[in-house]
Every structure is written in C-alpha cells, then in structure tokens.
Motif scaffolding. Structure first.
Motif, PDB file in Angstrom:
ATOM      1  N   ASP A 240     -36.253  50.055 -25.552  1.00 38.24           N
ATOM      2  CA  ASP A 240     -37.584  49.446 -25.668  1.00 38.24           C
ATOM      3  C   ASP A 240     -37.603  48.307 -26.671  1.00 38.24           C
ATOM      4  O   ASP A 240     -38.326  47.318 -26.508  1.00 38.24           O
ATOM      5  N   ASP A 241     -36.819  48.415 -27.731  1.00 39.46           N
ATOM      6  CA  ASP A 241     -36.822  47.390 -28.781  1.00 39.46           C
ATOM      7  C   ASP A 241     -36.303  46.047 -28.286  1.00 39.46           C
ATOM      8  O   ASP A 241     -36.569  45.015 -28.908  1.00 39.46           O
TER       9      ASP A 241
ATOM     10  N   ILE B 281     -36.456  45.086 -24.810  1.00 38.52           N
ATOM     11  CA  ILE B 281     -36.934  44.756 -23.457  1.00 38.52           C
ATOM     12  C   ILE B 281     -37.532  43.360 -23.389  1.00 38.52           C
ATOM     13  O   ILE B 281     -37.434  42.669 -22.365  1.00 38.52           O
TER      14      ILE B 281
ATOM     15  N   GLU C 114     -38.686  46.841 -15.524  1.00 37.64           N
ATOM     16  CA  GLU C 114     -39.022  48.210 -15.924  1.00 37.64           C
ATOM     17  C   GLU C 114     -37.701  48.898 -16.237  1.00 37.64           C
ATOM     18  O   GLU C 114     -36.754  48.811 -15.459  1.00 37.64           O
TER      19      GLU C 114
ATOM     20  N   ALA D 227     -35.697  52.334 -18.565  1.00 36.87           N
ATOM     21  CA  ALA D 227     -35.696  53.507 -19.442  1.00 36.87           C
ATOM     22  C   ALA D 227     -34.245  53.828 -19.763  1.00 36.87           C
ATOM     23  O   ALA D 227     -33.367  53.834 -18.879  1.00 36.87           O
TER      24      ALA D 227
END
Length: 707
Positions: free
Chosen positions: A488-489, A491, A539, A541
C-alpha cells in the motif's frame, strides 16, 4: 267631484318627482360605474362607460378624464371629448399652479368656475387652450392620494352647471376614482402577468414553478423541456425529485428540510439533472420560495445549464495537472534521453567485444563470465529503450486496429516467458476497433504483461488473466495476476519515473533474484494512455495479486443514430465549405465522412501537408478550417494558421492536436484570437461536430454585430 291642487302644491309635487328621478339617475350612475369595473374589458371601455353614465345626470358634451402622477410631475388625458379644444397632449413637466386641472389637484376639492373667475385665471396664465364660459372639475382621490381629475365645461352656455351639479359630480367622483384605480390595478396585473408569461416562455434559461403540497411541476418553459428532453405534459406529470440524481436528491431534501424548519437557505444551488435518456447535465437552480401563512407552498425556479462550463473547468484542471506532470517528466526525459544516447554507445562497445570474445573462448569459467556480461548488456539495452521512449514527446499516430489481435501479437512475442504460467482469456465477442497508436499500445501491453510475469515469478501456481470488454463507449482491457502484489505504501508511486520494487529495491524477496526493473516501464504506460485520453487504474494486495485496468475511448468511423438525432436538434449550420488539414488518413477519412454526411452536409476539401493546405486556401473560399498541428514537411499547423490570418483575420480555425507543446501555446493564442478553438486527439465525433458548429455560430454572431 275631482280633487283640485293648488299651483304651489303642483310645483312642490313636480319638484319631488324631479328630485326622486334625479336621485334614481344618480344611483343608477353609481351602480353603472361600479359595475363597469367588472363588465368592461379595459380602461378605455371603462372611461366610455363613466362618460355615458355621467351623461344621464349632467351635460358631458365637453368632457375629459386626466390622470396625474404628482411625484413624477406628469399628466395625461386617456379620455376626452371636446367641441373646441383638440390639444390633449400628455405633459411631462406638470405644474399644478398654471392650469385648471392643476387648480383642482392642488386644492384636492371639487371646483366650479364661472366666466369671471375663468377670465381672471386666464390673465394669470392659469388656463390652457380655449377659454370656456363655465368649468367644473372634481379630484379623483384614492388612499388619500390624488390620481386624477374629471372635468366638464361649456363654451356656449355660461350657467350650464350649478352648485347642486357640483355636489352630484363630487358624490360620484369617489366611485369613479375607485373604479379607475381598480381597473388600472387589473390592467397592471394583467400586463405584469403577460410580461411574466412572455419572459417565462422566451427566457434563455429554463424556468419552472413547483407546488410543494402536490410535489408536482405547475408550469415549465420550452428551455426546460429542451434541457431534460421531456415534453411539457411529461414534466407536468412528474415528481420534480425524479429529475435529480441520488446525490442531488439528498442535497435538495436537506435544503427543503431547512426551509420547513424556518431556516434560511441560499437561493442558488448546484444539482445534477437526469435527462430522459439517462444522460446527466449540471445545472444551477435559482429559487424564489413562496410561503403562505408561514407554510412553504410554491417555488419559482430559474435553471442554468452549466454542463459545458463544468466540463471546461474540469478539462482545464486536468490540462494544468497534465501539463505540470509533463513538464516534470520532460525535464527527466531530457536528462534520460541524453544518458541513454551515451549509455548506448558504451553498451555497443561492451556488447560487440563480448560477442567477439565468446566466439574464441574455450575456458568454461571465463565463458560463464562473458555470458553474464552479455546478458547484462541486453538488460542495459532494454533500459535505454525505455529511457528513449520516455524521453520522446511524440504525438500518437492514430490508426484503427483490433485490440484482441494486438494482445495476441504481444503474447506471441512473450511466449517463452509465459511457458510456465497459466494464461486465462476473457474477451468480449465482436470488440469494436480501437483508434490509437499501435506502437504505443503494444509497448504498454508488453510492459504490463512483463510486470505480471515478474510478479508471479515465485508463485506456486502462477496465473495471468487478460480481459477485454466495452462499457459506456469505452474499451477496457485488464491484466490481472496472482503474484506478489504491491504494498500500500508504494501503490501511488508505481507511475513515478525511475521507481521500481525489483532488483536491489526488492527488500521483501518478492521476485526471483535475476529479475531487474528499469523504473520507466509504468511511467511510459501511463504517459501513452493519457495521450490517448484514456485512464489507468490499479488494484493490488500483497501476496494476493495485482490488476491493472486500461480504459480508452471508442472513436467510431461515423456518427451514431442517437448522436445524429441530438445534433439535429442543436445544429444550425450545414452546406458550408470546410478545409480539412490532417496528415493521418485514418482520421481524415472519419472526419470527412462525418462533416459531409447528414446532419452536417458540408463540402470538405482535404489537405495532408502544410503546403497543400496553403495552396488550397489561396485558391478557394472556405467557411472554416480544421487544422492539425503536427504536419509532415517544413510547414506545420501554426505556419498554416499564420498564413490564413494574413488573408482572412476572421475565418474560424479549429486546431486538432494532442501535442503537449501546442496545448501550452494555444492558451495564449486564444486570448488574442476569438475565432479559434482546439480539441485534443483523439476526439469524439460528436465533440468535433459541436466545436465546429460553435465556431460557425460565433462567426455569424460576430458578423451580425451581436458580439
């Protein structure tokens, strides 16, 4: 034996009969004047009725009604009959001290003037026109204000009126004043209503009235119907809330709740309206709320369509952000391009000598070292290729091609790298052709699929899924994998030049050790997609996978039936002669077809070079020029434009270009030249026609002097 009456008794009886008959006439006159307010159509008819009713009581051979505005010092005679005087012109500097009418106005009481008094006033210049022998006038007073004078006079009979006539005249004046005031109010109200209806119907904005108790439209004008594409009966049968999007409904209901609670709200608010076909338009509503006994009853609302303004503002914000990004990338690109050029020279020397050494090397260990060097030079070559692509600010070359076939081609090129990966395809059948730069799209696909291959390098069962589909006039393609994912850091940083999580930056051990990244692949992908007016989203994960979605607009080869129907409603210009300057044959064929067919029906001359454009313009007369900025040869679009302006300073010119440098310069040019506009490539067919129509309309307004 008959009853014999004395002469005195006879006279008394006759007088009583006369008085009774006169009283009846007065009552009849009062009733007639009172009734005339409702029976007459306008003030003129009312004045005639008053004249006729008074004529049954006193002599009205010479009669006039004067209406006065004391505050404005004006006097006019809306009704008059006179055997001698024919000058009843309105007076704009009315002075109560120098006329018989003014005499009544200033004294606010009935006046009977006989010959001697009239002669004395005439000597004081207080009589206009022919001097009568007797003059009688009464003021018309309403709410303690003199609104006019009614007068009678005679030029032949000096004793035609007496004090009793003055009393009767005075008694009737109150009823006359009330009748005239009511009729004037009725006519003013009718005129106001007529004016309102005219403005309501012909206003350049949408207008409607709403009944809150019934939750219905009371009245809508033609512009409101045009905005929404509903007919008047359809709108009048609707709940006004049905026109709003869900978000706008909540805003509307919140404002309504505040009003019902007695709180004040700003009259103007911005909403999004749903047209009959489901399309959205942005509007500003300016509402005038009507309360009755403290209860919200109705509202009169003016509607302004601000869709184009909003789109222009959004495009400006996007353009500014894009220009800022491009300036930053251009600086990096210039440095990267210079480095790539020098680095390629070094790589060429290393690669050439390594290949020569491998040909003569028999030592196994040395050969392994040389092969490693050769592999790294290949990696370096790939890096410089990305750097060069990033450094170039080239305009996309538009062609129609099949995206599925392009994906098949890229997969074939990467066949070796995909050997141990399960590849899934989900392609929508009969995908429309995409108009784009085939090389840029191919390069983007290679980078995206290569990233997925790298991301699944440590997956136990690597899977890459490719999807293609259409939605809302856009082509979508997705590249999804079940690889390591993006933290996430990071993206938001994937599109930054020189950013990579591979090789030395792979602190989590997510990739095979041999996999390296250049850091310019995704920066190039984003750049290519945005140059095509598309979008890219991601998107991801960690340890689950990543999905990139590309969205590109569908550019059709001709207008759709719906687009033609919409344009027919608004288009005002056809059968014009247009010079189309475009070097890409794919685009020029589409634009020529659109402009020359219904509903435009223009005559189109094509030029694919700057020189050809100059020649055609000098030889013919045109109503508009559609001009590409990037043209082959030494003469570009700006040079053509300057040549055109030397001959014709007013002909509309529509620039078509996606060049970043041009998009910056066109802003300054538009401030100097009101007859130009621009569209970025690729552009929708409907937008192209609308821009041309807008320029032609502006040119017509300029010639007619309305702007």
């Amino acid at each position: 034996m008959g009853l014999i009456l004395s002469p005195i008794w006879n006279r008394r009886l006759s007088r009583e009969v006369f008085e009774k008959e006169k009283a009846e006439k007065i009552n009849n006159a009062l009733f007639a004047i009172s009734s005339a307010v409702n029976t007459t159509q306008n003030l003129t008819d009312l004045f005639e009725s008053i004249h006729h009713s008074l004529g049954s009581i006193i002599d009205t051979t010479n009669f006039f009604i004067a209406l006065v505005d004391v505050s404005q010092h004006t006097l006019h005679f809306p009704y008059h009959l006179d055997t001698t005087d024919d000058d009843f012109s309105p007076i704009s500097n009315f002075d109560t001290e120098n006329s018989l009418t003014g005499f009544v106005v200033s004294r606010r009481r009935p006046v009977l003037l006989r010959k001697r008094e009239l002669e004395k006033l005439a000597e004081q210049n207080s009589v206009w026109g022919p001097l009568p022998l007797i003059w009688m006038g009464v003021p018309l007073i309403v709410r303690d204000e003199v609104i006019g004078v009614v007068a009678v006079q005679s030029y032949v009979t000096p004793d035609l009126y007496n004090e009793q006539d003055l009393q009767v005249f005075s008694a009737i004046s109150d009823q006359m004043a009330i009748a005239i005031d009511r009729k004037r109010s009725e006519e003013a109200l009718l005129e106001s209503e007529t004016r309102y209806r005219h403005l309501f119907k012909n206003a350049p904005a949408g207008i409607y009235e709403i009944d809150f108790e019934k939750a219905k439209f009371i009245r809508v004008n033609d512009i409101m119907c045009r905005y929404t594409e509903y007919s008047e009966p359809e709108l009048l049968s609707m709940d006004p809330l049905d026109l709003l999007t869900e978000k706008s409904k909540s805003v509307y209901l919140k404002r309504l709740e505040m009003l019902l609670a007695g709180k004040q709200v700003i009259p103007t608010a911005e909403y999004t309206i749903l047209k009959k076909d489901g399309q959205k338009i942005n509007v500003i509503l300016n509402s005038d709320f009507v309360f009755e006994n403290g209860k919200l009853k109705e509202a009169r609302v003016v509607v302004h369509d601000i869709t184009k303004l909003k789109q222009a503002q959004e495009e400006k914000i996007k353009a500014q952000a894009f220009a800022g990004e491009q300036k930053k990338l251009a600086l990096v690109g210039q440095i990267a391009g210079k480095m790539a050029h020098d680095f390629n020279n070094i790589l060429g020397i290393i690669m050439g000598n390594t290949e020569l050494s491998l040909m003569d090397c028999n030592d196994e260990e040395t050969r392994k070292t040389l092969e490693l060097i050769f592999e790294q030079t290949l990696r370096g070559k790939n890096l410089t290729r990305n750097l060069v692509a990033f450094a170039k600010d080239q305009e996309p070359r538009q062609e129609f091609f099949n995206i599925i076939e392009k994906i098949d081609l890229v997969l074939d090129l990467l066949r070796k790298d995909l050997q141990n990966i399960e590849l899934k395809r989900e392609d929508e059948p009969k995908m429309p052709n995409l108009m784009a730069d085939p090389g840029m799209i191919e390069h983007a696909l290679i980078n995206l699929i290569q990233n997925s291959i790298h991301a699944t390098s440590l997956s136990e069962h690597p899977v890459i899924t490719l999807r293609t589909y259409t939605l809302d006039d856009h082509i979508y393609f997705e590249i999804e994998d079940n690889g390591c994912g993006i933290p996430d850091d990071y993206i938001d940083a994937v599109y930054e030049p020189s950013f990579t999580l591979k090789g030395g930056m792979d602190v989590t051990g997510s990739y095979e050790g041999s996999i390296k990244g250049t850091g310019y692949g995704m920066a190039n992908v984003k750049k290519y997609i945005e140059q095509h007016k598309g979008s890219i989203s991601v998107e991801s994960a960690v340890n689950c996978g990543t999905k990139f979605t590309i969205c590109l607009p569908i550019i059709k080869t001709e207008l759709t039936t719906q687009e033609k129907a919409e344009l027919k409603k608004n288009i005002r210009f056809s059968d014009k002669r247009i010079l189309l300057v475009e070097d890409e044959s794919t685009i020029s064929r589409v634009q020529t077809k659109i402009l020359s067919q219904d509903p435009c029906n223009h005559t189109v001359d094509m030029a694919n070079t700057g020189q050809m454009a100059l020649d055609k313009f000098d030889q013919n007369t045109y109503d508009l020029v559609s001009l590409d900025y990037i043209l082959p040869g030494k003469i570009n679009g700006i040079a053509v434009y300057h040549h055109i302006r030397k001959t014709d300073p007013d002909i509309p010119v529509l620039f078509i270009s996606g060049n970043i440098e041009f998009l910056e310069s066109i802003k300054k040019l538009k401030l100097k030249d009101a007859h130009i506009d621009h569209l970025s490539k690729p552009c929708r067919n409907k937008d192209y026609v609308n821009h041309i129509n807008s320029l032609l309309e502006k040119a017509l307004a300029f010639r007619s002097g309305t702007i």
